[in-house]
Design a protein around this motif. Structure first.
Motif, mmCIF file in Angstrom:
data_model
loop_
_atom_site.group_PDB
_atom_site.id
_atom_site.type_symbol
_atom_site.label_atom_id
_atom_site.label_comp_id
_atom_site.label_asym_id
_atom_site.label_seq_id
_atom_site.Cartn_x
_atom_site.Cartn_y
_atom_site.Cartn_z
ATOM 1 N N ASN A 130 0.904 -1.132 0.124
ATOM 2 C CA ASN A 130 0.038 0.075 0.170
ATOM 3 C C ASN A 130 1.033 1.141 0.187
ATOM 4 O O ASN A 130 0.384 2.317 0.361
ATOM 5 C CB ASN A 130 -0.885 -0.027 1.355
ATOM 6 N N GLY A 146 -9.678 -4.100 8.155
ATOM 7 C CA GLY A 146 -9.260 -5.025 6.976
ATOM 8 C C GLY A 146 -8.020 -4.627 6.542
ATOM 9 O O GLY A 146 -7.416 -4.082 7.553
ATOM 10 N N GLN A 147 -7.533 -5.521 5.655
ATOM 11 C CA GLN A 147 -6.116 -5.336 5.329
ATOM 12 C C GLN A 147 -6.053 -5.060 3.692
ATOM 13 O O GLN A 147 -7.371 -5.004 2.897
ATOM 14 C CB GLN A 147 -5.346 -6.380 5.552
ATOM 15 N N SER A 148 -5.089 -5.166 3.145
ATOM 16 C CA SER A 148 -4.763 -5.009 1.828
ATOM 17 C C SER A 148 -5.676 -4.063 1.128
ATOM 18 O O SER A 148 -5.613 -2.666 1.275
ATOM 19 C CB SER A 148 -5.094 -6.379 1.121
ATOM 20 N N GLY A 149 -6.507 -4.345 0.273
ATOM 21 C CA GLY A 149 -7.405 -3.360 -0.648
ATOM 22 C C GLY A 149 -8.736 -2.736 0.080
ATOM 23 O O GLY A 149 -9.367 -2.072 -0.340
ATOM 24 N N ALA A 150 -8.798 -2.996 1.467
ATOM 25 C CA ALA A 150 -10.108 -2.588 2.031
ATOM 26 C C ALA A 150 -10.189 -1.139 2.334
ATOM 27 O O ALA A 150 -11.404 -0.565 2.170
ATOM 28 C CB ALA A 150 -10.019 -3.260 3.273
#
Lengths: 256, 256
Positions: free
Chosen positions: A121, A219-223
């Motif tokens: 990110n 959340g993680q990543s693309g959340a």
């Protein structure tokens, strides 16, 4: 709301963040558009990543020249030497190497992996950007709290969160790395007692509990849910910063 | 409710718990009286203390005969030798002594203080009762989940929580010690990516995040809020139990 409820809301409407953005103003705007009026006692958990971005803590790997030490670390971990240089720059000590993972004590006293240097990110891998932790996450939290007070007249607590590991637990969990308006270690109130009238004891690490709660929602990543508003949390107000929470390792297995 | 919300509710109406109580039935009753219909996907966090009590894991110190090893531990820590005997009985290894605190690896693989033996909220000090952890907290969690399914037709996740310490953090925080219906370590979904399309990585310890969130609401000492209903949590269903989360210490500083 009662003492029985705690509610968390990931504020929609936080845009992609760039250096110099007024994160507090963006939070106030997102909260208002979401129908929430910030209230004294609210806790705002803000992901380190967007705090770092507003503060320009983004580095292009192409601009990094690795030292011989970084080259050696790269050999041992199979990582990019320029990334290793950033890790060494951010760390007071390398504590351990576990496969590709570099466990570090950073300059803030945080035990973390890779001195908090994060490639996810931060930008597109091919362009080679890395995100560093805020230089002083307590100061970052205070700036956000103070600016929110300026904009709304409301005093909230701010927790800058990151994903950390624990030596006795697999995986990472949300934890606090910077604080404003909430004490790092909560002491039981004098005279507090258990159900049977026995004196209460034990210090509470409430800030990691709240950071973890927010992280479960972020959340993680693309959340893309980097700001969580917590309402109904029980906590002790104060401005200790994060330091009282941090326990430096007694024994280190590896010197820089 | 949306993917942006997580709500926690400490269920009022959980009575003082005694050995043999049907904890699942008490939870269902408390939830119904509180106006909540349990729903598939809900997470119930249940404090270890009441689970232990229903399972009769309460010991009167007067009934404990300390061994020479327990007497020695009592000498070194200034604690009751009978309490020390319980700690030794519950522990696979004593890892460290920090003042009065005994850091242990217990038979379940949990790194904890005092093998989870707790004098608070067990009974009146003068009467000398100690509370032990459930023998198998995963089995406890499964029993509660299965019984709730039997009573309501609803499949919830159950986390048995306790307060644990972390080597690099002061104070204690809520953490998971037993699980049913939720995986211990959450793997990123295949194909998951960060905001820039880079592949996601890193395992998540979601269960401690949720246990910590519940703990922030449970309070401590005399708060008597031992069951927290979490609605809106994102988690991976499954029945791994707690073991995949547990990392045993690589080096121990003290043998039993």
């Amino acid at each position: 709301m009662s003492t029985w409820d705690m509610r968390l809301r990931a504020l929609p409407g936080i845009p992609m963040i760039s250096t110099g953005d007024d994160i507090a103003a963006l939070i106030c705007k997102a909260a208002a558009e979401d129908g929430h009026q910030l209230t004294d006692g609210d806790v705002l958990c803000v992901a380190q990543k967007i705090v770092s971005k507003t503060e320009g803590r983004i580095v292009r790997l192409a601009d990094v020249t690795p030292s011989p030490q970084a080259e050696e670390l790269a050999q041992r971990t199979g990582r990019d030497p320029r990334w290793c240089q950033l890790v060494l720059d951010e760390s007071e000590q390398v504590l351990d190497l576990i496969g590709r993972h570099v466990v570090t004590l950073d300059h803030r006293g945080l035990v973390d992996t890779a001195g908090g240097v994060d490639l996810s990110n931060a930008g597109i891998y091919d362009e080679g950007w890395a995100c560093l932790l805020p230089v002083d996450p307590d100061a970052s939290a205070r700036r956000i709290r103070d600016r929110i007070r300026e904009l709304t007249g409301t005093t909230v607590a701010v927790i800058v969160t990151d994903s950390l590991g624990s030596p006795h637990r697999e995986g990472s969990h949300g934890a606090a790395i910077g604080l404003a308006g909430i004490v790092a270690v909560e002491k039981p109130p004098t005279g507090d007692a258990d159900l049977y009238g026995n004196p209460a004891h034990g210090d509470l690490n409430r800030v990691d509990e709240l950071a973890g709660a927010a992280s479960a929602l972020m959340g993680q990543s693309g959340a893309a849910q980097p700001v969580v508003l917590i309402r109904g949390a029980h906590y002790t107000t104060g401005d200790t910063g994060i330091t009282p929470l941090l326990v430096r390792p007694a024994n280190t297995t590896m010197e820089r």
